[in-house]
Structures are given as C-alpha cells and as structure tokens.
Write an enzyme that holds these catalytic residues in place. Structure first.
Site, PDB file in Angstrom:
ATOM      1  N   TYR A 142      83.051  39.949  74.766  1.00  0.00           N
ATOM      2  CA  TYR A 142      82.787  38.649  75.566  1.00  0.00           C
ATOM      3  C   TYR A 142      83.094  38.992  77.170  1.00  0.00           C
ATOM      4  O   TYR A 142      84.256  39.396  77.396  1.00  0.00           O
ATOM      5  CB  TYR A 142      83.412  37.337  75.221  1.00  0.00           C
ATOM      6  CG  TYR A 142      83.425  36.144  76.087  1.00  0.00           C
ATOM      7  CD1 TYR A 142      81.862  35.584  75.920  1.00  0.00           C
ATOM      8  CD2 TYR A 142      84.323  35.638  76.894  1.00  0.00           C
ATOM      9  CE1 TYR A 142      81.741  34.489  77.047  1.00  0.00           C
ATOM     10  CE2 TYR A 142      84.105  34.680  77.473  1.00  0.00           C
ATOM     11  CZ  TYR A 142      82.804  33.986  77.738  1.00  0.00           C
ATOM     12  OH  TYR A 142      82.580  33.178  78.422  1.00  0.00           O
TER      13      TYR A 142
ATOM     14  N   ASP B   4      86.317  46.044  81.007  1.00  0.00           N
ATOM     15  CA  ASP B   4      86.533  44.676  81.147  1.00  0.00           C
ATOM     16  C   ASP B   4      87.956  44.286  80.479  1.00  0.00           C
ATOM     17  O   ASP B   4      88.262  44.274  79.377  1.00  0.00           O
ATOM     18  CB  ASP B   4      85.251  43.664  80.530  1.00  0.00           C
ATOM     19  CG  ASP B   4      85.865  42.428  80.690  1.00  0.00           C
ATOM     20  OD1 ASP B   4      86.818  41.859  81.014  1.00  0.00           O
ATOM     21  OD2 ASP B   4      85.159  41.390  80.048  1.00  0.00           O
TER      22      ASP B   4
ATOM     23  N   LYS C 227      93.325  36.521  83.880  1.00  0.00           N
ATOM     24  CA  LYS C 227      94.373  36.165  83.150  1.00  0.00           C
ATOM     25  C   LYS C 227      95.671  36.456  83.694  1.00  0.00           C
ATOM     26  O   LYS C 227      96.416  35.707  84.553  1.00  0.00           O
ATOM     27  CB  LYS C 227      94.013  36.665  81.665  1.00  0.00           C
ATOM     28  CG  LYS C 227      92.661  36.112  81.061  1.00  0.00           C
ATOM     29  CD  LYS C 227      92.569  36.045  79.834  1.00  0.00           C
ATOM     30  CE  LYS C 227      91.279  35.874  79.145  1.00  0.00           C
ATOM     31  NZ  LYS C 227      91.012  34.643  78.552  1.00  0.00           N
TER      32      LYS C 227
END
Ligand code: PLP
Length: 423
Positions: free
Chosen positions: A128, A223, A258
């Site tokens: 994702y 990512d 995050k």
C-alpha cells in the site's frame, strides 16, 4: 461520517462488529469511552513507537504550540529534522517535508516521472502506498498484470500506467521489465511489506530490483512510510543493506512518514541530490503544502527521533527484545494449542497468519484461514488486547511494551486460545 469513521480500517469491516471508541491512551494502553483498558498493538498504525503520551514528546508539542501554530515561513526545526533524516539515511542527500505518506509517495512518483521522462510505475500486490490514483490498483492474483483500478473514481487512463507484480517475485518483475523496457519510471516497493500483514523480502529480492532498475534507467523508490525509523534507526534499507547501503545498495528515492512525525502529521520524501534538486523551487517539478513542516508536528517528530537516537539507539534493542519475546511466546502457545500458524516479524513489526507455509505474497494471505484470525481478534479484545482490526495489518510494539505488558499479552492470548478452540 461515511462508515462512522475518518479512515476505513477503523470501522472494523475487516473483523466485523463495532469498533472501540478511544477516549485516551497512555504508554502501551488505550482507554475506551467505556473506561476499559486495552494493551494496544495498533500503535496509531505505526507512529507511536515510544508509546502513547511520552512525557518528553508531549512537552515538546506543548512548547512548540506556545510559540505559535503555523507560520508558512521557514523554521530551524524543519532544518534540524531534515538533518536528522539525512544523517540516518545515507541514500538521502536532500529531503522535502510533507504532511502524509500519501503525499510523499505521490510526490516521489511525480519526480520519478519528470526525471526519467517515462510514465509507468511498477508496484507490488499487497503493498500500500497511500490513496493517490496511480497506486490504487487491484492486485491481479497470480500472474503479474496491468493494473485495474481498485476504486471507482480512479481513471483507467491513470492506472494503465501502473504495472503490478506479486511481492517477492523477481522473475515476474524481470518479465515486466522485458515487456516495458524504457517505459518504467519507477519501481515502488515496501522494502519490508507491512500492509498484507508483515511480509519480509526474500533473500535477493530487493537486490534484484536494484539491479533491474539500474540496468533499465528506472528509479527505485523505497516506501519506508511504515518501516522508516521503525525497523531500525533510519529504516529497512539500513537494517537490510548495512554496510553496503553506503555504496552499491541504495534506493534512489525514499518515502517516510509515521515515526518521523511522532504521532503528528509529518512525512517526507528524499534521495539523490541530482533528483531532489528537480523539485521546486530548485527545479521545476511542482510540489507544495500550506502545512508542510508545521512547527508543532515537526517538534513532535524531532523529539521522537532524538529519543530514538539516544545511547546509540538503545531503544531499538529494547524494541527488538520485546517483540522477540512476544514472538517466542506466541510460538510456544502455537505448540500448546497445536495451531497451524506462521508468525512473521521484523524488528517491532509482527504478524501471525493461520497458514501452513510462510507468507511471501498477497495470495498467501488471501489463502490463509482469516476466519480464525477474526475469531481470535474478538476473543483478544474481550480479554483486553487490541490488535489492528484486520489480518492484513501488522502489529506494532512500542518501547512502552515492557516485559510486563508482553507477559499480560501472552496471558490474554492463552485465555483467548483456550476459549476460542481454534485448532
Ligand atoms: N505507504 C505505506 C507503506 C503505508 O503504510 C501508508 C499508510 O499506512 C502510506 C504509504 C500512506 O500514508 P498516509 O496514511 O499517511 O497517507
């Protein structure tokens, strides 16, 4: 609110039933509106690596808020956060701060397209990368396929340029490179996948991607929104590729979010200087944000990284120890209850799958006995442990999960397994 929530997974559709509404959180615990306490393995889906309400992070946020909320002009705090990122990640020479992981990946792709003059992107099923159009592509099960939009509203004219392969399948990737040589701007990959449960890369997978990209003039984008500063100081590229990460093994661009925001909205993308200098205003690839580098959010991120970096990163040793003891305890319970499950872990990220074989790609997760997982989820919730509400999400351990919390978690698993007769 659609589904009653601000982001879909929170609605419990992955497990059924009603979500817990949380009033507050402290350390390793969430407290529900009904006053019940839960040991938390959601960790805000990754950012809360120091646990909830870490006093020093809260103080940094309070201090920053007293100095004003948003300026729209440069601040020293942004420079210091950028320096911390660059120091930790040898592949990152310049970095741009943004506010969400979606923005980071979307912007990295724009840059990759601009820098290569190509339009296609290759992604992996089950990875994702946020909800930008180019990445919202259904995983064709089995063979690698041209992307089909996985959401109404995503134009096929966009996803025609998205190629999809199964994670860990280097041959399928090489096949796509053969068919689309000179067309692929970027390969984007979670170097340790965390969005189909925790799926580590097979030996040689990432190195193979690096090689294919180099041969084809394609940019390799890691990512690390989830893994950055989570699985190691810096991220997965440092954990997996140290010490070669300083020489031949490096992604061209890296996306972060995050942990670097300490629970507030900070994200970033960065990489090779010659690429990043193409971003406006150094170059002409446009990307901007009113709240980018917000001083309160940056203060939370800086303090979080400062704490994680102390004493040669001893926090990571503690995270590793707690997560390893959780893993070992779960393995022992698996034997006790004769479960056919596979526990997969990288640092403080962990998953268990009711599967016969290790899970290496999305189709393995789809084929696992997810009904058992859901039953155990609800039993654990009743016993005071809150996992992320989907077998496709990863459990996050924080530094607030000490020996006592791990012991209590394992006791709750023991009770839940005894009650739910899953074997
Ligand atoms: N990339 C990865 C690997 C993620 O795990 C996520 C979110 O979970 C994103 C990108 C998107 O980040 P955000 O939700 O901040 O937009």
């Amino acid at each position: 609110m659609p589904g009653g929530v601000s982001s879909p997974v929170r609605a419990f559709r992955g497990v059924g039933g009603e979500p817990v509404f949380v009033r507050s959180a402290e350390g390793a615990h969430l407290v529900g509106e009904d006053g019940r306490s839960y040991i938390d393995y959601i960790g805000g889906y990754g950012p809360m690596i120091l646990g909830h309400g870490h006093p020093e992070v809260v103080e940094a946020i309070r201090d920053a808020a007293e100095g004003g909320q948003s300026f729209g002009v440069p601040t020293l705090g942004e420079v210091e956060l950028a320096e911390a990122i660059i120091e930790a990640l040898p592949s990152v020479e310049l970095v741009r701060l943004v506010s969400s992981g979606t923005e980071a990946t979307m912007s990295a792709l724009r840059l990759a397209r601009a820098a290569t003059g190509r339009e296609k992107v290759l992604k992996y099923a089950g990875c994702y990368h946020g909800h930008a159009d180019s990445f919202l592509v259904a995983a064709g099960s089995g063979a690698a396929t041209i992307g089909v939009p996985s959401s109404p509203g995503v134009p096929s004219s966009v996803t025609d340029n998205t190629l999809v392969a199964q994670y860990n399948d280097l041959d399928a990737t090489a096949g796509l490179f053969e068919r689309h040589s000179d067309e692929i701007a970027a390969v984007i990959v979670e170097p340790v996948a965390g969005n189909m449960g925790l799926v580590p890369p097979r030996d040689g997978f990432l190195e193979g991607l690096r090689q294919l990209c180099t041969q084809s003039g394609t940019l390799l984008v890691f990512d690390e929104v989830m893994t950055g500063f989570r699985v190691a100081w810096g991220g997965a590229q440092v954990r997996l590729w140290h010490p070669q990460v300083r020489t031949e093994h490096q992604p061209d661009l890296t996306c972060l979010a995050k942990v670097i925001g300490g629970g507030l909205p900070v994200a970033a993308y960065g990489g090779r200087r010659d690429l990043m200098e193409q971003i406006a205003p150094s170059g002409n690839v446009y990307q901007a944000g009113t709240l980018s580098g917000n001083p309160i959010a940056v203060a939370a991120g800086r303090k979080t990284l400062e704490i994680l970096g102390r004493d040669n990163g001893i926090a990571y040793d503690r995270l590793e120890a707690s997560a390893a003891s959780l893993e070992a305890g779960l393995a022992a319970l698996g034997e006790k209850y004769e479960l056919t499950w596979k526990i997969q872990r990288c640092g403080s990220m962990l998953s268990f799958f009711f599967a016969d074989q290790p899970v290496q790609q999305l189709s393995d997760v789809d084929g696992s006995r997810r009904e058992l997982w859901k039953r155990l989820f609800h039993q654990l919730l009743a016993n005071g442990v809150h996992l992320p509400p989907s077998p496709y999400e990863t459990l996050f351990v924080s530094t607030a999960h000490g020996p006592r919390e791990i012991e209590e978690t394992l006791a709750a698993f023991d009770r839940s397994l005894a009650q739910s007769e899953l074997s």
